[in-house]
Scaffold this motif. Structure first.
Motif, PDB file in Angstrom:
ATOM      1  N   LEU A  25       0.833  -1.199   0.000  1.00 30.22           N
ATOM      2  CA  LEU A  25       0.000   0.000   0.000  1.00 30.22           C
ATOM      3  C   LEU A  25       0.873   1.256   0.000  1.00 30.22           C
ATOM      4  CD1 LEU A  25      -2.861   1.191   0.131  1.00 30.22           C
ATOM      5  CD2 LEU A  25      -2.641   1.137   2.628  1.00 30.22           C
ATOM      6  N   LEU A  27       1.511   5.065   0.524  1.00 30.77           N
ATOM      7  CA  LEU A  27       0.943   6.056   1.435  1.00 30.77           C
ATOM      8  C   LEU A  27       1.386   7.459   1.026  1.00 30.77           C
ATOM      9  CD1 LEU A  27       1.693   3.988   4.631  1.00 30.77           C
ATOM     10  CD2 LEU A  27      -0.533   4.269   3.544  1.00 30.77           C
ATOM     11  N   LYS A  28       0.446   8.265   0.567  1.00 33.30           N
ATOM     12  CA  LYS A  28       0.760   9.618   0.099  1.00 33.30           C
ATOM     13  C   LYS A  28       1.462  10.476   1.149  1.00 33.30           C
ATOM     14  CE  LYS A  28      -2.964   9.710  -3.236  1.00 33.30           C
ATOM     15  NZ  LYS A  28      -4.230  10.345  -3.629  1.00 33.30           N
ATOM     16  N   THR A  34       5.710   2.892   0.588  1.00 29.41           N
ATOM     17  CA  THR A  34       4.965   1.911   1.374  1.00 29.41           C
ATOM     18  C   THR A  34       5.431   2.015   2.816  1.00 29.41           C
ATOM     19  OG1 THR A  34       6.573   0.145   1.095  1.00 29.41           O
ATOM     20  CG2 THR A  34       4.855   0.335  -0.610  1.00 29.41           C
ATOM     21  N   ALA A  51      -0.412   7.215   9.232  1.00 29.25           N
ATOM     22  CA  ALA A  51      -0.672   7.315   7.793  1.00 29.25           C
ATOM     23  C   ALA A  51      -1.417   6.075   7.292  1.00 29.25           C
ATOM     24  CB  ALA A  51       0.635   7.497   7.027  1.00 29.25           C
ATOM     25  N   LEU A  52      -1.011   4.914   7.764  1.00 24.17           N
ATOM     26  CA  LEU A  52      -1.668   3.669   7.374  1.00 24.17           C
ATOM     27  C   LEU A  52      -3.107   3.642   7.877  1.00 24.17           C
ATOM     28  CD1 LEU A  52      -1.368   0.877   6.048  1.00 24.17           C
ATOM     29  CD2 LEU A  52      -0.494   0.035   8.220  1.00 24.17           C
ATOM     30  N   ALA A  54      -5.023   6.226   8.520  1.00 24.36           N
ATOM     31  CA  ALA A  54      -5.805   7.198   7.756  1.00 24.36           C
ATOM     32  C   ALA A  54      -6.181   6.633   6.391  1.00 24.36           C
ATOM     33  CB  ALA A  54      -5.018   8.494   7.603  1.00 24.36           C
ATOM     34  N   GLU A  55      -5.233   6.009   5.737  1.00 23.97           N
ATOM     35  CA  GLU A  55      -5.489   5.451   4.398  1.00 23.97           C
ATOM     36  C   GLU A  55      -6.501   4.309   4.453  1.00 23.97           C
ATOM     37  OE1 GLU A  55      -5.251   5.253   0.348  1.00 23.97           O
ATOM     38  OE2 GLU A  55      -4.243   6.735   1.606  1.00 23.97           O
ATOM     39  N   ALA A  56      -6.463   3.519   5.527  1.00 25.85           N
ATOM     40  CA  ALA A  56      -7.344   2.349   5.652  1.00 25.85           C
ATOM     41  C   ALA A  56      -8.623   2.656   6.428  1.00 25.85           C
ATOM     42  CB  ALA A  56      -6.577   1.210   6.320  1.00 25.85           C
ATOM     43  N   ASP A  57      -8.853   3.924   6.757  1.00 27.75           N
ATOM     44  CA  ASP A  57     -10.060   4.341   7.480  1.00 27.75           C
ATOM     45  C   ASP A  57     -10.248   3.618   8.814  1.00 27.75           C
ATOM     46  OD1 ASP A  57     -10.860   6.247   5.555  1.00 27.75           O
ATOM     47  OD2 ASP A  57     -11.807   4.672   4.350  1.00 27.75           O
TER      48      ASP A  57
END
Length: 74
Positions: A25, A27-28, A34, A51-52, A54-57
């Protein structure tokens, strides 16, 4: 958060998807890296964890302090 705490948190939150999320994944907030690449580059595991999440809600209540060991009993 230490690297080992990060890895425990990812495993606890994502189970069987943990290793693929860490390695695949992008991550911006981590400059398009990644989680594994960011760890290797010396990025703080806590920053990577957030960050992970946030990206994965991941809900906010499951982000703070995840992966920490239980206090020792005396």
């Amino acid at each position: 958060m230490r690297r080992s705490e990060f890895l425990r948190a990812v495993d606890a939150e994502f189970g069987g998807r943990a290793s693929s999320l860490v390695s695949d994944l992008v991550l911006k907030p981590l400059d398009g890296r990644t989680a594994a690449e960011a760890l290797d580059a010396g990025v703080s595991p806590r920053d990577i964890w957030l960050a992970l999440c946030a990206e994965a809600d991941v809900p906010l209540e499951r982000r703070h302090g995840a992966g920490r060991l239980e206090p020792r009993r005396h």
